[in-house]
Design a protein around this motif. Structure first.
Motif, mmCIF file in Angstrom:
data_model
loop_
_atom_site.group_PDB
_atom_site.id
_atom_site.type_symbol
_atom_site.label_atom_id
_atom_site.label_comp_id
_atom_site.label_asym_id
_atom_site.label_seq_id
_atom_site.Cartn_x
_atom_site.Cartn_y
_atom_site.Cartn_z
ATOM 1 N N ASP A 90 -0.682 1.812 12.726
ATOM 2 C CA ASP A 90 -1.642 1.256 11.765
ATOM 3 C C ASP A 90 -2.772 2.230 11.471
ATOM 4 O O ASP A 90 -3.176 2.398 10.316
ATOM 5 C CB ASP A 90 -2.224 -0.053 12.306
ATOM 6 N N TYR A 92 0.877 -1.178 0.000
ATOM 7 C CA TYR A 92 0.000 0.000 0.000
ATOM 8 C C TYR A 92 0.910 1.221 0.000
ATOM 9 O O TYR A 92 2.133 1.110 0.204
ATOM 10 C CB TYR A 92 -0.911 0.014 1.224
ATOM 11 N N LEU A 136 8.150 4.905 5.368
ATOM 12 C CA LEU A 136 7.679 4.620 6.717
ATOM 13 C C LEU A 136 8.751 4.830 7.786
ATOM 14 O O LEU A 136 8.427 5.023 8.961
ATOM 15 C CB LEU A 136 7.182 3.174 6.808
ATOM 16 N N ASP A 147 -5.072 1.212 2.901
ATOM 17 C CA ASP A 147 -5.120 -0.219 2.611
ATOM 18 C C ASP A 147 -6.527 -0.774 2.858
ATOM 19 O O ASP A 147 -7.316 -0.961 1.929
ATOM 20 C CB ASP A 147 -4.091 -0.967 3.448
ATOM 21 N N PRO A 172 1.417 4.770 1.950
ATOM 22 C CA PRO A 172 0.934 5.549 3.096
ATOM 23 C C PRO A 172 0.911 7.048 2.830
ATOM 24 O O PRO A 172 1.506 7.561 1.885
ATOM 25 C CB PRO A 172 1.967 5.215 4.182
ATOM 26 N N PHE A 173 0.173 7.741 3.688
ATOM 27 C CA PHE A 173 0.155 9.205 3.770
ATOM 28 C C PHE A 173 -0.513 9.842 2.551
ATOM 29 O O PHE A 173 -1.462 9.280 2.020
ATOM 30 C CB PHE A 173 1.556 9.739 4.043
ATOM 31 N N LYS A 212 -2.881 5.517 11.611
ATOM 32 C CA LYS A 212 -2.479 6.691 10.844
ATOM 33 C C LYS A 212 -1.785 6.346 9.531
ATOM 34 O O LYS A 212 -1.846 7.120 8.581
ATOM 35 C CB LYS A 212 -1.558 7.575 11.696
ATOM 36 N N GLY A 213 -1.115 5.198 9.479
ATOM 37 C CA GLY A 213 -0.321 4.898 8.290
ATOM 38 C C GLY A 213 -0.883 3.860 7.358
ATOM 39 O O GLY A 213 -0.565 3.857 6.163
ATOM 40 N N TRP A 214 -1.719 2.946 7.861
ATOM 41 C CA TRP A 214 -2.109 1.771 7.089
ATOM 42 C C TRP A 214 -3.611 1.635 6.857
ATOM 43 O O TRP A 214 -4.052 1.202 5.783
ATOM 44 C CB TRP A 214 -1.598 0.520 7.827
ATOM 45 N N THR A 241 -3.966 -0.777 -3.792
ATOM 46 C CA THR A 241 -3.469 -1.558 -2.668
ATOM 47 C C THR A 241 -3.284 -2.988 -3.150
ATOM 48 O O THR A 241 -4.030 -3.469 -4.005
ATOM 49 C CB THR A 241 -4.432 -1.540 -1.472
#
Length: 574
Positions: free
Chosen positions: A427, A183, A404, A435, A185-186, A429-431, A333
């Protein structure tokens, strides 16, 4: 759920026909909102809306206007619209839509009064300002292209590309990040000039001064004093309220039932709140290489006497549906659960227009095994985030920078969170949004189906995230409180049994025609831009690398080469 688009023009001479461009964007999102289309213009502000009618089916046309001429468009649902309407001063409402009281609440208090999932935009007539915002979890997607001449936004990147706001050029670094992490992130996307609005982001544009301000209404991760003396009973009340508001709908709804703890808990509460049988939907596989969840789902369905439906995802589905699934994911994703989720959505759409789903339960209540590992003493491997990456066995043409690492290092230094909460925040905030929630949104919207996630509710989150660790992890099991609750209300679910895990048999499917896949992927232009033929073959010998290599190759054929997604995977790669 719907599709929204918008355009704010700072330099009018830069675009010949802005309203036509907004209509082009709306048309490209017709799968998200097949029921109605609305377009609005005031000066150099343009809104577009493709509607999937859920609440006030006949009267909820958007944009919606206040009595002073302010306008709102929204994708998603504001679940507390009933309570907002009761708390607000009297207004001349023209519909029963959830977004009409949401507009008045925003004008008085901002987006913090909303409880729901949303990507939305508000134009305030008096001040000539535009607010664009996304819910705190990022359940609903929103993308934008920003230049000195204009800002354009839409529910999917395809709309921005179709209207010409984006050139659709790929960022090699972002492609490699997506393939390595499964995936992206951000706020980045695969495209160089398209960004995501972040969860909780609130962007304000002042037309008079052509200025853009950023603010946020994020989730609160800071420590809170735990004052619930009876956590099980408190959770029951909060969870019941969440399910109750997530069922607010003027169209039929059902549930994706996997047989796991999260979806079975949702079913348990839905059964309490509904007099009629719940429609439930489960997908299994025709392979013994992975655990099939249908048996557990069927047991829960029998216990609550649901109207239960099953389907099987086969190798033939894999071959025929993968290009169609890739069409749905213009933001990508590599979560293999996109396969069964897509087929589940197709089945559910025959009966209902809304489904509830269990995403978020593991993140909010600490269900993942990696959380327990993270909480170990450092000498035993705890307190470290995984650095395993999918393409680690493959030599790439361009050096990749892991997005990351700096974020995780900063999180490890945070002194306001417990060790467990650091793993949860990583998780959440990032995933979660790029995803799991992206998977749910695209698979369901491809079939004009709305997905709702009761665990990702502000009230449930505030309770669950700040629970002391002893209520989350106990006896080497996560989600302890939820297991206790489920054992009491649905013992047939066996919530304390060892979790078998969910996986998709992609490795077994790739083995069936491995030589053909190797031959086809070694000719794929998208992959050859990233690595040479020998590395493609090497990657296909690695179970972690093989899946993203195949998926990206098919995605490239659909979105960059413009191939027809109705073809099977071999034809589209040929």
């Amino acid at each position: 759920m719907c599709g929204i688009t918008g355009l704010v023009v700072f330099k009018p001479e830069s675009l010949a026909d802005p309203q036509a461009l907004v209509r082009t964007m709306v048309e490209s999102l017709s799968h998200r909102g097949p029921d109605d289309v609305g377009v609005f213009r005031d000066g150099h502000v343009y809104f577009g809306h493709a509607r999937l009618s859920i609440i006030d089916v006949e009267g909820g046309h958007q944009p919606i206007f206040s009595d002073q001429g302010d306008a709102i468009i929204g994708n998603g649902e504001i679940y507390n619209y009933v309570e907002l309407k009761e708390a607000l001063p009297p207004h001349p409402y023209h519909s029963d839509s959830d977004f009409e009281p949401a507009l008045y609440a925003f004008l008085e208090k901002g987006m913090t009064a909303w409880r729901g999932m949303y990507a939305a935009a508000v134009w305030e007539k008096k001040t000539d300002t535009i607010s664009v915002m996304r819910d705190p979890f990022g359940i609903k997607p929103l993308y934008y292209v920003s230049t000195p001449d204009y800002l354009a936004f839409a529910s999917e990147p395809r709309a921005l590309i179709k209207a010409g706001f984006s050139k659709g050029e790929l960022s090699t670094q972002n492609v490699l990040s997506t393939m390595n992490l499964n995936y992206l992130p951000f706020d980045d996307t695969l495209y160089k000039d398209i960004k995501r609005y972040m969860p909780g982001q609130h962007q304000t544009l002042d037309q008079k001064t052509s200025t853009v301000k950023q603010s946020a209404a994020p989730l609160s991760f800071t420590q809170k004093r735990f004052d619930y003396h009876t956590p099980l009973e408190t959770f029951d009340q909060i969870f019941e309220d969440s399910i109750k508001v997530h069922q607010r709908s003027d169209v039929p709804y059902g549930l994706f039932l996997s047989g796991g703890i999260d979806s079975t808990s949702i079913l348990t509460m839905m059964a309490r709140l509904n007099d009629k049988p719940i429609k439930t939907y489960t997908c299994g596989f025709d392979s013994n290489a992975v655990h099939d969840e249908r048996e557990g789902a069927a047991a829960a369905a029998r216990y609550f006497k649901t109207d239960h439906h099953e389907t099987i995802f086969t190798y033939e589905d894999f071959v025929t549906l993968l290009p169609q699934i890739m069409w749905a994911f213009d933001d990508l994703t590599f979560d293999a659960a996109i396969l069964p989720t897509y087929k589940l959505a197709a089945m559910a759409k025959k009966d209902v227009k809304v489904v509830l789903s269990g995403e978020g339960g593991d993140e909010v209540l600490a269900g993942y095994g990696r959380y327990r590992k993270f909480c170990r003493p450092r000498l035993l491997g705890g307190g470290r985030f995984s650095t395993n990456r999918c393409l680690s066995s493959v030599a790439l043409k361009e050096k990749w920078q892991d997005p990351l690492l700096s974020y995780q290092d900063e999180l490890l230094r945070d002194q306001t969170l417990t060790t467990l909460q650091k793993a949860q925040v990583a998780d959440i905030k990032g995933w979660l949004a790029p995803d799991l929630l992206l998977k749910l949104d695209r698979c369901l919207m491809a079939h004009s189906l709305e997905g709702r996630t009761p665990f990702l509710d502000k009230e449930v989150f505030d309770f669950g995230f700040h629970l002391p660790q002893k209520y989350k992890i106990k006896n080497r099991k996560g989600k302890w409180l939820l297991r206790e609750w489920l054992a009491k209300h649905c013992p047939v679910a066996e919530p304390f049994a060892r979790k078998k895990g969910f996986s998709v048999p992609v490795a077994a499917w790739l083995e069936k025609d491995k030589a053909t896949f190797v031959s086809l992927l070694q000719k794929n232009e998208g992959l050859l831009r990233l690595m040479d033929k020998g590395q493609i073959a090497l990657g296909l010998e690695d179970a972690r690398a093989a899946w993203p290599l195949l998926v990206y190759a098919v995605w490239y054929q659909v979105h960059i080469q413009g191939k027809d997604p109705s073809q099977d995977v071999f034809s589209i790669l040929g």
